[in-house]
Design an enzyme around this catalytic site. Structure first.
Site, PDB file in Angstrom:
ATOM      1  N   ARG A   1       0.773  -1.153  -0.038  1.00 29.61           N
ATOM      2  CA  ARG A   1      -0.079   0.013   0.028  1.00 29.61           C
ATOM      3  C   ARG A   1       0.737   1.420  -0.033  1.00 29.61           C
ATOM      4  O   ARG A   1       0.299   2.309   0.147  1.00 29.61           O
ATOM      5  CB  ARG A   1      -1.016   0.088   1.021  1.00 29.61           C
ATOM      6  CG  ARG A   1      -1.838  -1.177   1.151  1.00 29.61           C
ATOM      7  CD  ARG A   1      -3.296  -0.876   1.945  1.00 29.61           C
ATOM      8  NE  ARG A   1      -3.023  -0.434   3.280  1.00 29.61           N
ATOM      9  CZ  ARG A   1      -3.742   0.036   4.068  1.00 29.61           C
ATOM     10  NH1 ARG A   1      -4.930   0.275   3.772  1.00 29.61           N
ATOM     11  NH2 ARG A   1      -3.545   0.216   5.422  1.00 29.61           N
ATOM     12  N   ASP A   2       2.334   1.266  -0.223  1.00 26.89           N
ATOM     13  CA  ASP A   2       3.278   2.333  -0.290  1.00 26.89           C
ATOM     14  C   ASP A   2       4.152   2.221  -1.102  1.00 26.89           C
ATOM     15  O   ASP A   2       5.322   2.456  -0.784  1.00 26.89           O
ATOM     16  CB  ASP A   2       3.464   2.755   1.108  1.00 26.89           C
ATOM     17  CG  ASP A   2       3.842   4.350   0.941  1.00 26.89           C
ATOM     18  OD1 ASP A   2       3.526   5.117   0.082  1.00 26.89           O
ATOM     19  OD2 ASP A   2       4.629   4.700   2.022  1.00 26.89           O
ATOM     20  N   ILE A   3       3.917   1.279  -2.192  1.00 31.19           N
ATOM     21  CA  ILE A   3       4.968   1.172  -3.062  1.00 31.19           C
ATOM     22  C   ILE A   3       5.439   2.674  -4.071  1.00 31.19           C
ATOM     23  O   ILE A   3       4.579   3.146  -4.568  1.00 31.19           O
ATOM     24  CB  ILE A   3       4.737   0.186  -4.188  1.00 31.19           C
ATOM     25  CG1 ILE A   3       4.144  -1.020  -3.685  1.00 31.19           C
ATOM     26  CG2 ILE A   3       5.840  -0.009  -5.449  1.00 31.19           C
ATOM     27  CD1 ILE A   3       5.272  -1.975  -2.857  1.00 31.19           C
TER      28      ILE A   3
END
Length: 214
Positions: free
Chosen positions: A27-29
């Site tokens: 969820r934070d690539i």
């Protein structure tokens, strides 16, 4: 080397989505959370916003496809050497993903590619990677490929590249941020055996190409 980095990132995220006992969605690539050591081994870091999802299939698919979109942005950064957000451009042109998709639609991809990619990369291969990035950035999540499909395609491109004996200069690919890398307690390292899922390292740096690209 950029193709190797892209394939390794995709493989790491695909493992989290599909091969681990419980699916994990990062969820934070983003490039700041992609770390490289001195041998260009990829580590995906900062799992502060990640979550395990094993129940509602609709929600699972939504979160999974969100990681795919974020990876698509990183893939475009590797292709273009540009920031995901450029504050020196007009509001509608600030987003790299938006500009890239527009170039793909208008068939003017060469205008946005990093000169090194344009001059040294095989045209057919660059086009294939660009089209894959375009699919990852599809506005409809259900139309995006899975990370497993992305990883498989990139690995096939990489094998094709290796078999063609094309030498890619790597020294200009890796660039380090001005600040020391902030590494979370838990990181993921992709290996061919898929067994070394989480490791720690003190000698890694974020993947930020555009800080050294003129």
């Amino acid at each position: 080397m950029r193709l190797k980095i892209a394939a390794d990132i995709a493989g790491a995220v695909a493992y989290l989505h599909s091969a681990s006992s419980v699916p994990i969605y990062h969820r934070d690539i983003k490039s700041r959370n992609i770390l490289l050591d001195e041998k260009y081994v990829v580590k995906v870091s900062d799992f502060g916003t990640s979550r395990s999802v094993a129940t509602d299939q609709t929600h699972l698919t939504t979160v999974k496809r969100s990681d795919v979109y974020s990876f698509g942005v990183v893939l475009v950064e590797l292709l273009t050497g540009q920031r995901p957000i450029s504050l020196d451009k007009t509001e509608e042109e600030r987003g790299l993903a938006t500009r890239f998709l527009a170039c793909m639609e208008e068939e003017c991809m060469d205008t946005i590619l990093d000169p090194q990619v344009r001059e040294q990369g095989r045209k057919e291969e660059v086009i294939l990677v660009a089209k894959l990035a375009q699919r990852c950035l599809h506005s409809k999540g259900r139309m995006r490929p899975t990370m497993k499909e992305v990883a498989t395609e990139l690995e096939s491109f990489r094998i094709s590249e290796m078999s063609s004996s094309v030498n890619v200069e790597s020294e200009d690919v890796r660039s380090f941020g001005d600040m020391p890398a902030m590494i979370s307690d838990t990181e993921y390292t992709w290996t061919n055996s898929y067994k070394s899922a989480f490791t720690s390292s003190s000698d890694t740096h974020p993947l930020v190409l555009y800080e050294s690209v003129s």
